[in-house]
Scaffold this motif. Structure first.
Motif, mmCIF file in Angstrom:
data_model
loop_
_atom_site.group_PDB
_atom_site.id
_atom_site.type_symbol
_atom_site.label_atom_id
_atom_site.label_comp_id
_atom_site.label_asym_id
_atom_site.label_seq_id
_atom_site.Cartn_x
_atom_site.Cartn_y
_atom_site.Cartn_z
ATOM 1 N N ASN A 32 38.282 26.527 44.453
ATOM 2 C CA ASN A 32 37.236 27.688 44.506
ATOM 3 C C ASN A 32 37.647 28.845 43.176
ATOM 4 O O ASN A 32 39.030 28.570 42.681
ATOM 5 C CB ASN A 32 37.686 28.580 45.713
ATOM 6 N N LEU A 33 36.979 29.610 43.047
ATOM 7 C CA LEU A 33 37.074 30.703 41.844
ATOM 8 C C LEU A 33 36.717 31.875 42.784
ATOM 9 O O LEU A 33 35.726 32.087 43.115
ATOM 10 C CB LEU A 33 35.921 30.238 40.695
ATOM 11 N N GLN A 34 37.445 33.087 42.329
ATOM 12 C CA GLN A 34 37.196 34.089 42.818
ATOM 13 C C GLN A 34 37.303 35.444 41.854
ATOM 14 O O GLN A 34 37.979 35.365 40.967
ATOM 15 C CB GLN A 34 38.399 34.608 43.949
ATOM 16 N N TRP A 35 36.578 36.298 41.946
ATOM 17 C CA TRP A 35 36.550 37.632 41.131
ATOM 18 C C TRP A 35 36.872 38.834 41.941
ATOM 19 O O TRP A 35 36.434 38.988 42.989
ATOM 20 C CB TRP A 35 35.124 37.814 40.669
ATOM 21 N N ALA A 86 36.730 49.599 35.814
ATOM 22 C CA ALA A 86 37.844 49.049 36.492
ATOM 23 C C ALA A 86 38.145 47.845 35.548
ATOM 24 O O ALA A 86 37.644 47.454 34.690
ATOM 25 C CB ALA A 86 37.481 48.452 37.916
ATOM 26 N N THR A 87 39.280 47.119 35.849
ATOM 27 C CA THR A 87 39.525 45.960 35.224
ATOM 28 C C THR A 87 39.184 44.568 36.351
ATOM 29 O O THR A 87 39.385 44.688 37.650
ATOM 30 C CB THR A 87 41.200 45.614 35.173
ATOM 31 N N TYR A 88 38.273 43.562 35.730
ATOM 32 C CA TYR A 88 37.861 42.772 36.676
ATOM 33 C C TYR A 88 38.717 41.436 36.225
ATOM 34 O O TYR A 88 38.843 41.109 35.124
ATOM 35 C CB TYR A 88 36.392 42.437 36.016
ATOM 36 N N LEU A 89 39.117 40.807 37.216
ATOM 37 C CA LEU A 89 40.041 39.640 37.043
ATOM 38 C C LEU A 89 39.259 38.464 37.720
ATOM 39 O O LEU A 89 39.065 38.709 39.024
ATOM 40 C CB LEU A 89 41.412 39.829 38.031
ATOM 41 N N CYS A 90 39.301 37.621 36.906
ATOM 42 C CA CYS A 90 38.916 36.206 37.530
ATOM 43 C C CYS A 90 40.041 35.366 37.911
ATOM 44 O O CYS A 90 41.115 35.218 37.241
ATOM 45 C CB CYS A 90 37.937 35.332 36.699
ATOM 46 N N ALA A 91 40.127 34.347 38.913
ATOM 47 C CA ALA A 91 41.446 33.611 39.279
ATOM 48 C C ALA A 91 40.696 32.243 40.042
ATOM 49 O O ALA A 91 39.672 32.220 40.696
ATOM 50 C CB ALA A 91 42.245 34.387 40.232
ATOM 51 N N VAL A 92 41.380 31.194 39.641
ATOM 52 C CA VAL A 92 40.971 29.826 40.063
ATOM 53 C C VAL A 92 42.104 29.377 41.270
ATOM 54 O O VAL A 92 43.363 29.884 41.079
ATOM 55 C CB VAL A 92 40.861 28.938 39.306
ATOM 56 N N TYR A 93 41.626 28.724 42.464
ATOM 57 C CA TYR A 93 42.611 28.279 43.496
ATOM 58 C C TYR A 93 43.054 27.010 42.742
ATOM 59 O O TYR A 93 42.135 26.136 42.417
ATOM 60 C CB TYR A 93 41.802 27.901 44.575
ATOM 61 N N GLY A 102 46.187 27.124 47.711
ATOM 62 C CA GLY A 102 46.028 28.555 47.965
ATOM 63 C C GLY A 102 46.744 29.379 46.966
ATOM 64 O O GLY A 102 46.653 30.582 46.619
ATOM 65 N N LYS A 103 47.251 28.824 45.957
ATOM 66 C CA LYS A 103 47.952 29.744 44.745
ATOM 67 C C LYS A 103 46.696 30.110 43.973
ATOM 68 O O LYS A 103 45.855 29.071 43.364
ATOM 69 C CB LYS A 103 48.802 28.557 43.980
ATOM 70 N N LEU A 104 46.802 31.318 43.412
ATOM 71 C CA LEU A 104 45.668 31.731 42.484
ATOM 72 C C LEU A 104 46.456 31.648 40.927
ATOM 73 O O LEU A 104 47.370 32.438 40.897
ATOM 74 C CB LEU A 104 45.354 33.046 42.744
ATOM 75 N N ILE A 105 45.645 31.463 40.160
ATOM 76 C CA ILE A 105 45.903 31.481 38.833
ATOM 77 C C ILE A 105 44.899 32.451 38.089
ATOM 78 O O ILE A 105 43.540 32.266 38.178
ATOM 79 C CB ILE A 105 45.998 30.287 37.976
ATOM 80 N N PHE A 106 45.500 33.433 37.654
ATOM 81 C CA PHE A 106 44.659 34.694 37.021
ATOM 82 C C PHE A 106 44.584 34.687 35.606
ATOM 83 O O PHE A 106 45.386 34.127 35.067
ATOM 84 C CB PHE A 106 45.413 35.942 37.480
ATOM 85 N N GLY A 107 43.220 35.131 35.308
ATOM 86 C CA GLY A 107 43.077 35.395 33.900
ATOM 87 C C GLY A 107 43.646 36.772 33.658
ATOM 88 O O GLY A 107 44.163 37.706 34.432
ATOM 89 N N GLN A 108 43.768 37.347 32.480
ATOM 90 C CA GLN A 108 44.087 38.258 31.973
ATOM 91 C C GLN A 108 43.455 39.806 32.278
ATOM 92 O O GLN A 108 43.876 40.841 32.031
ATOM 93 C CB GLN A 108 44.504 38.363 30.330
ATOM 94 N N GLY A 109 42.136 39.339 32.608
ATOM 95 C CA GLY A 109 41.522 40.553 32.980
ATOM 96 C C GLY A 109 40.518 41.150 31.802
ATOM 97 O O GLY A 109 40.726 40.847 30.674
ATOM 98 N N THR A 110 39.367 41.810 32.415
ATOM 99 C CA THR A 110 38.463 42.373 31.343
ATOM 100 C C THR A 110 38.338 44.029 31.845
ATOM 101 O O THR A 110 38.101 44.074 33.035
ATOM 102 C CB THR A 110 37.076 42.035 31.080
ATOM 103 N N THR A 111 38.645 44.962 31.006
ATOM 104 C CA THR A 111 38.639 46.174 31.341
ATOM 105 C C THR A 111 37.460 46.761 31.096
ATOM 106 O O THR A 111 37.062 46.676 29.733
ATOM 107 C CB THR A 111 40.029 47.031 30.735
ATOM 108 N N LEU A 112 36.664 47.042 31.949
ATOM 109 C CA LEU A 112 35.531 47.863 31.709
ATOM 110 C C LEU A 112 35.399 49.352 31.785
ATOM 111 O O LEU A 112 35.921 49.801 32.849
ATOM 112 C CB LEU A 112 34.414 47.072 32.749
#
Lengths: 116, 117
Positions: A32-35, A86-93, A102-112
């Motif tokens: 899955n991918l989660q924001w 805010a900062t928006y993070l995407c993460a993939v399972y 179940g482990k999430l790997i996160f991006g560095q984020g976009t600060t908006l």
């Protein structure tokens, strides 16, 4: 090794603009991918979860798409408001065989920042 | 969504002391919980996977003797930072999965800000 990249790192827009945040991942074998949204000094707020069999999810002014074959996801925010800042993070399972680790790997984020 | 609670939300401790952080799933049972840390202006990095009734699995580069994880029940995992030093100052966040179904999402606690002085 899975790597998640978010572009841009920071974004500043006037209130009312529609905007797109980008997320790319190197290994298309994701579950899955989660924001998420993170306010300064706070925890994570889940925005949208896209399951591996889905191509998009919508919640209010937010729409997230997923293209596993190209390793990309986008988060579209319509009619942005100062409260969206805010900062928006995407993460993939992570995926191991047919299992969702179940482990999430996160991006560095976009600060908006949305200016009134 | 399910509720995951972390305690404390912030803590300041002296260098050399140990600090325990709790992560609880309030309305579901979690056989697996995850611990992440976040340095200022950086993203979250997975530290370890906490498994109920067995040893935690640590990610590469994470010292298991420094970051002790105990998952004694289906609703509680604890992270103890032993002999804390200023470089351990960080934001620690836990997450928990409800069940083992393939498409279940992870729910996050509100995080713990650790400052070691």
């Amino acid at each position: 090794k899975q790597e998640v990249t978010q572009i841009p790192a920071a974004l500043s827009v006037p209130e009312g603009e529609n905007l797109v945040l980008n997320c790319s991942f190197t290994d298309s074998a994701i579950y899955n991918l989660q924001w998420f949204r993170q306010d300064p000094g706070k925890g994570l707020t889940s925005l949208l979860l896209i399951q591996s069999s889905q191509r998009e999810q919508t919640s209010g002014r937010l729409n997230a798409s997923l293209d596993k074959s190209s390793g990309r996801s986008t988060l579209y925010i319509a009619a942005s408001q100062p409260g969206d800042s805010a900062t928006y993070l995407c993460a993939v399972y992570g995926r191991l065989g047919s299992s969702n680790t179940g482990k999430l790997i996160f991006g560095q984020g976009t600060t908006l920042q949305v200016k009134p | 969504g399910a509720v995951v609670s972390q305690h404390p939300s912030w803590v300041i401790c002296k260098s050399g002391t140990s600090v325990k952080i709790e992560c609880r799933s309030l309305d579901f049972q979690a056989t697996t919980m995850f611990w992440y840390r976040q340095f200022p202006k950086q993203s979250l990095m997975l530290m370890a996977t906490s498994n109920e009734g067995s040893k935690a699995t640590y990610e590469q580069g994470v010292e298991k003797d420094k970051f002790l994880i105990n998952h004694a029940s289906l609703t509680l995992s604890t992270l103890t930072v032993t002999s804390a030093h200023p470089e351990d100052s960080s934001f620690y966040i836990c997450s928990a999965r409800r069940g083992l179904l393939m498409n279940t999402e992870a729910f996050f606690g509100q995080g713990t800000r650790l400052t070691v002085v």
